[in-house]
Design a protein around this motif. Structure first.
Motif, PDB file in Angstrom:
ATOM      1  N   VAL A   1       2.738   6.743   4.261  1.00 38.41           N
ATOM      2  CA  VAL A   1       3.091   6.220   2.938  1.00 38.41           C
ATOM      3  C   VAL A   1       2.794   7.203   1.813  1.00 38.41           C
ATOM      4  O   VAL A   1       3.476   7.203   0.783  1.00 38.41           O
ATOM      5  CB  VAL A   1       2.375   4.876   2.658  1.00 38.41           C
ATOM      6  N   ARG A   2       1.785   8.054   1.986  1.00 38.67           N
ATOM      7  CA  ARG A   2       1.393   8.931   0.885  1.00 38.67           C
ATOM      8  C   ARG A   2       2.189  10.228   0.830  1.00 38.67           C
ATOM      9  O   ARG A   2       2.455  10.747  -0.256  1.00 38.67           O
ATOM     10  CB  ARG A   2      -0.107   9.270   0.988  1.00 38.67           C
TER      11      ARG A   2
ATOM     12  N   ARG B   1       5.554   9.916  -1.229  1.00 39.82           N
ATOM     13  CA  ARG B   1       5.345   9.723  -2.674  1.00 39.82           C
ATOM     14  C   ARG B   1       4.775  10.981  -3.325  1.00 39.82           C
ATOM     15  O   ARG B   1       5.241  11.409  -4.383  1.00 39.82           O
ATOM     16  CB  ARG B   1       4.415   8.532  -2.917  1.00 39.82           C
TER      17      ARG B   1
ATOM     18  N   GLU C   1       4.609   2.054  -9.332  1.00 43.13           N
ATOM     19  CA  GLU C   1       4.475   1.887  -7.884  1.00 43.13           C
ATOM     20  C   GLU C   1       3.490   0.746  -7.623  1.00 43.13           C
ATOM     21  O   GLU C   1       2.415   0.675  -8.233  1.00 43.13           O
ATOM     22  CB  GLU C   1       3.946   3.175  -7.259  1.00 43.13           C
TER      23      GLU C   1
ATOM     24  N   GLN D   1       2.066  -0.973  -1.195  1.00 48.84           N
ATOM     25  CA  GLN D   1       2.047   0.258  -0.407  1.00 48.84           C
ATOM     26  C   GLN D   1       0.980   0.160   0.686  1.00 48.84           C
ATOM     27  O   GLN D   1       1.202   0.603   1.824  1.00 48.84           O
ATOM     28  CB  GLN D   1       1.782   1.450  -1.315  1.00 48.84           C
TER      29      GLN D   1
ATOM     30  N   LYS E   1       2.235  -2.038   3.467  1.00 50.83           N
ATOM     31  CA  LYS E   1       3.196  -1.283   4.276  1.00 50.83           C
ATOM     32  C   LYS E   1       2.464  -0.342   5.226  1.00 50.83           C
ATOM     33  O   LYS E   1       2.820  -0.225   6.405  1.00 50.83           O
ATOM     34  CB  LYS E   1       4.138  -0.496   3.362  1.00 50.83           C
ATOM     35  N   ALA E   2       1.428   0.341   4.711  1.00 51.62           N
ATOM     36  CA  ALA E   2       0.683   1.280   5.536  1.00 51.62           C
ATOM     37  C   ALA E   2      -0.017   0.565   6.688  1.00 51.62           C
ATOM     38  O   ALA E   2      -0.110   1.091   7.797  1.00 51.62           O
ATOM     39  CB  ALA E   2      -0.327   2.031   4.677  1.00 51.62           C
TER      40      ALA E   2
END
Length: 435
Positions: free
Chosen positions: A375-376, A379, A422, A427, A430-431
């Motif tokens: 996820v990171r 972004r 965001e 997030q 999701k992760a």
């Protein structure tokens, strides 16, 4: 979460290499869940290079999610636009140099305000405004205040780490000492040594074709030179081949000013070994010849005798390998044109500390690292690209925009909306699916 779920974490601490803003924020997040950590810092004491740092609502939200006490400490030192009518304004944009057409705008003229027209109520709910600025040293102090004194070792310059037969890591330092860790998280900046273990030697920072000249101007002199509106509210002055940003810090006792010219040509190289090199006031005047005179005069008068070459770290390599992971600038250093670098590290710290806690055991910490990377990396790598693009727009170097202020405004609004809003909790959810 604590207790038996973290027995494996408690036996040998997670090592954090680097005691900057990102590393300390991560430590606070992990300690909140009862996870043992130890910080290894190469300097003799905690310190921060640079002066002011601007935080958007995404960064403020991350501070709150890491630990509400961290946000409260931040707010003690945060400086906002003095003009309350600009509570939702991130920066006011102005012409830094005369427009290149007959009867065009003059240096110092107003372009427009970059306002948060989307979800500014979030800032009110957290007790801040759309843009807040803080001196890096004050933020560091607040982070340190939330950490136990015994979790840091100073004068420990990291060299390498080796996995042992029992699955632990042995860290080696330049002074010949070693330490054991259950996992390792590199928060050691753009010149990270930990990154070599994760990404190999091929992933290196790239010169962005820009340098930064910095000045910290006392309140009285800034107001005398520019007037209270320009001194005590955040402004960006755009021009042909560069831009200048100014904003108050330390409760308006000082005004932080940074002038960033762009190298000419399509390719850029930095030929010097050091990234910070001597500079003079005359050099600033030459690089910004014809710009808003009052602004250039005060920056030149208070400029530091150095300039900083700007590098970033754009790549597609994973941010982890086995039990070693990267956070902040060590993984994704960016140029400062969106004011997003420190905020991205705060986002990292929130996501990674929660994923490690949710994972529950150091034996499977690679799962947490994998989820974090999933996820990171998209972004943060997008942030690097958007930051470079922002400089091109503000420097009137984007061919489709040049000095069209309407197009400039739309381009920047799109990037800042992406940055600020965001949903970090979404997030994280999701992760967790990757766990």
């Amino acid at each position: 979460m604590n207790g038996t779920a973290f027995e494996n974490y408690a036996q040998i601490p997670i090592a954090i290499v680097g005691g900057g803003l990102g590393g300390l924020a991560l430590a606070i997040g992990l300690l909140k869940y009862g996870i043992q950590v130890h910080i290894y810092e190469s300097a003799e004491a905690f310190s921060e290079i640079g002066a002011g740092v601007a935080f958007g609502i995404n960064s403020i939200t991350a501070l709150h999610l890491i630990d509400p006490k961290l946000l409260e400490g931040y707010k003690k030192h945060a400086t906002f636009n003095a003009d309350h009518d600009r509570a939702s304004t991130f920066m006011s944009f102005r012409w830094g140099i005369d427009e290149m057409k007959r009867d065009g705008h003059k240096a110092g003229d107003v372009m427009w305000n970059l306002d948060d027209d989307w979800r500014s109520e979030r800032a009110e709910a957290l007790g801040v405004r759309t843009r807040s600025c803080i001196h890096r040293a004050r933020l560091l102090d607040e982070l340190v205040a939330l950490l136990p004194a015994d979790v840091t070792s100073f004068k420990k310059s990291f060299v390498t780490a080796e996995e042992q037969n029992d699955g632990s890591l042995k860290l080696r330092f330049a002074d010949g000492t070693t330490a054991s860790a259950s996992a390792l998280i590199g928060c050691d900046g753009i010149k990270s040594k930990v990154r070599e273990l994760v990404c190999g030697s091929g992933v290196q920072a790239t010169y962005a074709g820009e340098v930064a000249y910095r000045a910290m101007v006392p309140k009285t002199d800034a107001e005398k030179a520019l007037g209270s509106d320009l001194a005590f509210n955040g402004h960006i002055y755009c021009g042909y081949g560069g831009y200048i940003v100014t904003y108050p810090v330390e409760n308006c006792d000082f005004v932080n000013m940074v002038a960033i010219p762009h190298d000419s040509g399509e390719t850029w190289t930095w030929s010097q070994n050091e990234w910070t090199v001597p500079a003079t006031a005359d050099e600033i005047r030459q690089r910004f010849k014809g710009w808003y005179p009052s602004l250039i005069d005060i920056i030149s008068e208070y400029s530091l005798p150095s300039k900083w070459a700007l590098f970033d770290l754009q790549h597609d390599a994973p941010y982890y390998k086995s039990k070693i992971c990267l956070l902040g600038d060590s993984a994704h250093a960016t140029t400062p044109h969106l004011g997003a670098g420190a905020g991205m590290a705060m986002e990292d710290a929130y996501l990674l500390s929660n994923l490690i806690a949710s994972n529950g055991s150091v034996a499977h910490i690679e799962n947490a690292f994998r989820a974090y990377d999933a996820v990171r990396r998209p972004r943060t790598q997008s942030c690097i690209e958007k930051s470079r693009n922002a400089a091109m727009v503000m420097d009137f170097l984007e061919p489709e925009i040049v000095d069209d202020t309407t197009a400039l405004k739309e381009a920047l609004r799109t990037s800042y909306k992406w940055l600020w809003h965001e949903d970090l909790e979404a997030q994280l959810c999701k992760a967790k699916q990757f766990l």
